[in-house]
Enzyme design. Structure first.
Site, short mmCIF file in Angstrom:
data_model
loop_
_atom_site.label_atom_id
_atom_site.label_comp_id
_atom_site.label_asym_id
_atom_site.label_seq_id
_atom_site.Cartn_x
_atom_site.Cartn_y
_atom_site.Cartn_z
N ARG A 131 -5.22 -12.53 -29.26
CA ARG A 131 -5.53 -10.96 -30.00
C ARG A 131 -4.17 -10.66 -30.86
NH1 ARG A 131 -7.54 -5.46 -27.36
NH2 ARG A 131 -5.51 -5.52 -26.21
N LYS A 233 -4.57 -4.31 -33.08
CA LYS A 233 -3.78 -3.41 -32.27
C LYS A 233 -2.58 -2.96 -33.00
CE LYS A 233 -3.21 -2.46 -27.42
NZ LYS A 233 -4.26 -1.37 -27.42
N GLU A 269 -14.86 4.40 -31.12
CA GLU A 269 -14.18 4.39 -29.87
C GLU A 269 -13.30 5.58 -29.63
OE1 GLU A 269 -10.46 1.73 -29.94
OE2 GLU A 269 -11.45 1.03 -31.73
#
Length: 386
Positions: A131, A233, A269
């Protein structure tokens, strides 16, 4: 910083004090450099069985200064070289560093858990490394290789072993950071990059501990929009959620649930975790299509739910469907698997099933069992550190 040659002796004397010769000044700087070098590679000075002396029964989710961090550096268009452990300390940046001026940075979150036999367990570490590589590509940064990432985390955990809480008392939270450390003025990728990992012992993410969450559905502010960086992220994704989060907490809510930016009707989210709803035997979660972070805990819960015989769906979920759900829960490395007791939307509070007989409890207990070595790992998710 640049000095004219005529001023340099005066500059040296100002740093090392009166009455010291140029040779003395050189020896001073050499000793400082040697000291700094030694500080960067000293091995831990404690026994493996030494305890950090923390109150393990009252851990929260706040930074605790541990002993060591791990640092690697590289230049633009190059690969990261071998890094090394360093004493935990402040780091220094040029005021025009890319991360400070344009937010060129990403991070990961990982937990190390102590098994009852004293060994340490890391969960799906390769997924964090992958990721980070995806996020680095989106943010125009070089990234460590998967092997380099894993080695950095393992060394950080081992060097801070005494800070890992006892079994079932908490975790050692590891934060890998990848940042544009080199100077820029215009909008362009930084010329230099730093990858570092540090760690802190943690307990529950939410102040109410394991109590069910009370969420507020945000109708005005958004977390991410199509084409943006909501699916990686990036550090730039988190400061913008603080306004809505502070407002919600001031009204007694645990966290904020965001809606999509286009229709303002589909679930996205929370501030730092993914959302799931349950209706009957069906477990649904929003599809990660660029605006939602593909959580590793989310991915693991999907696999566990499938193994337990539930029907799992990844798709768009409207607020109306949320209101009609039997159970709601959220997932993330920091939050784990947290049940949602209620959601407030347009002034209406909707309550959901919680407790020991809930599906959320079943899924969460299975995940924690694997992460802590209480349940056999049949998927090779665990890296064990002796």
């Amino acid at each position: 910083m640049t000095f004219r040659s005529a001023c340099f002796p005066q500059f040296l004397r100002s740093l090392v004090g009166p009455g010291r010769s140029k040779a003395g000044a050189c020896r001073y700087f050499a000793s400082r450099a040697a000291s700094a070098s030694k500080e960067g590679c000293d091995p831990p000075s404690y026994r493996d069985d030494e305890n950090a002396g923390m109150d393990w029964d009252n851990l929260g989710f706040s930074p605790v200064q541990t002993d060591f961090m791990y640092i690697m550096k590289c230049s633009k268009d190059e690969n990261f070289a071998q890094g090394q452990l360093s004493r935990y300390r402040n780091i220094e940046f040029n005021p025009s560093a890319g991360v400070l001026n344009y937010g060129q940075g990403i991070f990961e979150g990982i937990k190390a858990n102590r098994k009852e036999d004293g060994s340490l367990l890391l969960f799906r570490l390769d997924q964090n490394a992958i990721r980070m590589k995806i996020g680095a590509e989106r943010m125009c940064m070089p990234s460590p290789s998967i092997d380099q990432f894993i080695e950095a985390v393992k060394q950080t955990v081992l060097a801070n072993k005494r800070w890992v809480p006892p079994s079932r008392k908490g975790s050692l939270y590891i934060r890998p950071l990848l940042i544009g450390s080199g100077p820029v003025l215009g909008i362009t990728p930084a010329p230099e990059y730093m990858f570092l990992t540090y760690a802190s012992p943690v307990g529950n993410y939410f102040k109410q501990g394991n109590a069910p969450l009370n969420l507020y559905v945000e109708e005005e502010l958004i977390r991410a929009s199509p084409g943006g960086a909501g699916g990686v992220k990036s550090i730039s994704n988190y400061a913008p959620v603080m306004k809505a989060l502070i407002r919600a907490k001031s009204q007694g809510f645990s966290d904020v649930l965001y809606l999509d930016s286009v229709n303002k009707k589909y679930l996205e989210e929370l501030s730092a975790s993914n959302i799931f709803i349950i209706k009957g035997n069906v477990i649904a979660t929003p599809l990660t299509s660029g605006t939602i972070l593909p959580g590793i805990t989310r991915k693991s819960i999907i696999d566990i739910a499938n193994d337990l015989g539930y029907q799992v769906e990844e798709r768009a979920i409207s607020v109306d469907e949320l209101i009609d759900a039997d159970e709601v829960f959220c997932t993330g490395t920091a939050v784990g698997v947290a049940s949602v007791g209620s959601v407030t939307y347009t002034g209406r509070r909707i309550q959901f099933k919680v407790g020991e007989c809930s599906i959320c409890q079943e899924l969460g207990s299975t995940l924690v069992g694997i992460q802590t070595g209480q349940i056999e790992d049949k998927k090779d998710w665990i890296i064990k550190i002796p």
